[in-house]
Enzyme design. Sequence first.
Site, PDB file in Angstrom:
ATOM      1  N   ASP A 218       0.748  -1.299  -0.003  1.00 31.87           N
ATOM      2  CA  ASP A 218      -0.076  -0.114  -0.107  1.00 31.87           C
ATOM      3  C   ASP A 218       0.812   1.226  -0.058  1.00 31.87           C
ATOM      4  O   ASP A 218       2.051   1.147   0.335  1.00 31.87           O
ATOM      5  CB  ASP A 218      -0.996   0.158   1.275  1.00 31.87           C
ATOM      6  CG  ASP A 218      -1.413  -1.334   1.443  1.00 31.87           C
ATOM      7  OD1 ASP A 218      -2.450  -1.683   0.349  1.00 31.87           O
ATOM      8  OD2 ASP A 218      -1.757  -1.890   2.490  1.00 31.87           O
ATOM      9  N   ASP A 257      -1.650  -2.377  -4.809  1.00 28.83           N
ATOM     10  CA  ASP A 257      -2.518  -2.683  -3.858  1.00 28.83           C
ATOM     11  C   ASP A 257      -3.186  -1.751  -3.194  1.00 28.83           C
ATOM     12  O   ASP A 257      -3.781  -0.904  -4.066  1.00 28.83           O
ATOM     13  CB  ASP A 257      -1.574  -3.550  -2.515  1.00 28.83           C
ATOM     14  CG  ASP A 257      -2.490  -4.182  -1.439  1.00 28.83           C
ATOM     15  OD1 ASP A 257      -3.652  -4.612  -1.755  1.00 28.83           O
ATOM     16  OD2 ASP A 257      -2.031  -4.794  -0.758  1.00 28.83           O
ATOM     17  N   ASP A 261      -4.402   1.771   3.775  1.00 28.91           N
ATOM     18  CA  ASP A 261      -5.163   0.725   4.519  1.00 28.91           C
ATOM     19  C   ASP A 261      -5.068   0.939   5.946  1.00 28.91           C
ATOM     20  O   ASP A 261      -4.035   1.423   6.571  1.00 28.91           O
ATOM     21  CB  ASP A 261      -4.596  -0.553   4.132  1.00 28.91           C
ATOM     22  CG  ASP A 261      -5.292  -1.214   2.977  1.00 28.91           C
ATOM     23  OD1 ASP A 261      -5.629  -0.426   2.100  1.00 28.91           O
ATOM     24  OD2 ASP A 261      -4.851  -2.501   2.445  1.00 28.91           O
ATOM     25  N   ARG A 316     -13.841   0.487  -2.909  1.00 30.86           N
ATOM     26  CA  ARG A 316     -13.281   0.755  -1.457  1.00 30.86           C
ATOM     27  C   ARG A 316     -12.974   2.065  -1.063  1.00 30.86           C
ATOM     28  O   ARG A 316     -11.860   2.503  -1.078  1.00 30.86           O
ATOM     29  CB  ARG A 316     -11.862  -0.113  -1.359  1.00 30.86           C
ATOM     30  CG  ARG A 316     -12.167  -1.605  -1.226  1.00 30.86           C
ATOM     31  CD  ARG A 316     -10.753  -2.322  -1.126  1.00 30.86           C
ATOM     32  NE  ARG A 316     -11.013  -3.809  -1.274  1.00 30.86           N
ATOM     33  CZ  ARG A 316     -10.102  -4.712  -1.084  1.00 30.86           C
ATOM     34  NH1 ARG A 316      -8.598  -4.184  -0.712  1.00 30.86           N
ATOM     35  NH2 ARG A 316     -10.214  -5.853  -1.330  1.00 30.86           N
TER      36      ARG A 316
END
Length: 438
Positions: A218, A257, A261, A316
Site C-alpha cells: 500500500d 494494492d 489501508d 473501497r
Amino acid sequence: MRTQICHGRVIGTVLGCTALVLAATGTAAAHPAHRVAPERQVLAAGDGWGSYSTGTTGGAAADAAHVRTVTTWDGFKAALAAGGDAPKIIKVRGTIDADGPSCDSFAADGWDFDSYLATYDPEVWGRTSNLDAEPADSPEGLRRASAARQDAYIKAFVPANTTIIGVGPDAGFKGASLQIKGVDNVIVRNLTFESPLDCFPQWDPTDTADGNWNSEYDSAVLYGATHIWMDHNTFTDGDHPDSTLPHYYGRIFEQHDGELDIVKGSDHVTASWNVFADHDKTILIGNSDSASTAAVDRGHLKVTLHHNLFSNLVERAPRVRFGQVDSYNNHFVAEEGFGYSYGIGLESQLVAQHNAFTLADGVKAGSILKKWSESSLTADDNWVNGVRTDLIAVHNAQIPAETLTAGAGWTPVLRTHVDRPQAVPHLVDRGAGAGRLR
C-alpha cells in the site's frame, strides 16, 4: 498558558492529558494555519476521531535537532530512525523516488518469470491448489525471495510522535510504502504518493473461479496505529495506471494494492482534504472477517473521512469492517469502470452524511453502496448529481438481492464544521490534495 508534555506531546493543562493540544509555541491549535508554521500544526480539537482523547500532535514538540529536510529515500529512512520516539519533524522536498532500482535488481538468483508462467499455467497446475506449499527452490519460492528484497527496500517505518510534511507543491514519494505500525501520534501532510509497483505479484489459482494475481505494498498502511492525521495528501497510480499493466492467464497482472489501508486494531484516525484518484482498491478499513482478526478489530477502527476527493476509482472508498467510520463532506466522482464507493462489511458501523456524488452516464446511484455482510449504516443528506438522494433506498430498489438497513447505532460528534453537500464539489475540488495546504 502553561503547557505540559503528555505521551511526547505538548498539550494544555486546562483539561490535562485528555485535552487536544497546544502547538509547540504554546498557541492554541483551533486555527493553526493563522498562527503556527505548517510543520508545527496539530489536529484541531474535535476534528474527527483523530482528535479523540490525547489528540494527534505528531512531531509538533520537536526540538531543532529533530527537524530535518530530506530529498532522498536513504535520507528519509535515516531521518525516521534518528532519535527513536522523540518528537520529530521530517520535511520532504521534491519527489523522492523509492522506485529507483529496477525489478531485476531485486531478483533472487535463479528467478525467471517465464519459468514461473510455464510452471503455474492453469492448464498445467490446475485451479484447485494455491502455491503456499511450494519449496524455496521452486519458481514460487524464488518469487518469494525476490519479493522479500523489494519489501525491505521500499518500506519505510514511521515512529511515534512524528510529523512528515511536504515542502512546496511537488513534494512526495514515488513507489514508496509508508508503514505506520504499532505506533501512536503521527501526522502526514502535503505529500503526493504514486502507488508502488509490486515487481513480483503472486498467482493464486484459487482466488475466484478464474484465479488472480495478488500484489503487496500500500502507499500507506496503518497497522495497529493510533492517533493518526492524514491531511492534504494525493494518492494516485500516476504514470502506471492499471490500463498500462499486462495480462497473463487471462487476468490483469495486478501490481497495485491499496492507497491507504487501516487495519489490525488501528484507531482514532482522521483523513481530511486528501485526493484518492485513478486506482482500484483504495481504502480498506479492517482486512478480514476471521475470528482472530475480529478479536483485534472489534471496538477499534474508529476513522473520520471528511473533505476528501475520491475520483476515478473502482472500489473501497472505503470498504469497512467493524469500525465506527464517519464519512462526511466528501466528493465522489465515478466514471467508467466504477464498482462501488462504500463497502458495508462485517459489523461495520458506517455513517455517511452530507456527501456529494458526481456520477457519469451509465453509473447507477444504487451502486454507490455495496453489501458484503449483514450490517446497517446511516446515510443521510447525500446528493447525487445535484439531487438529494436516499442512498439506502435507491440501492435496495436497484439491487434488491442485497438489501441494506438503516441505523449505524451511533452518532458522530467529532466534527468541527459541516458544509452543505451542494457546496462540497466546489470546495473539495479546489482545496483537497497535496500542494493546496494553507
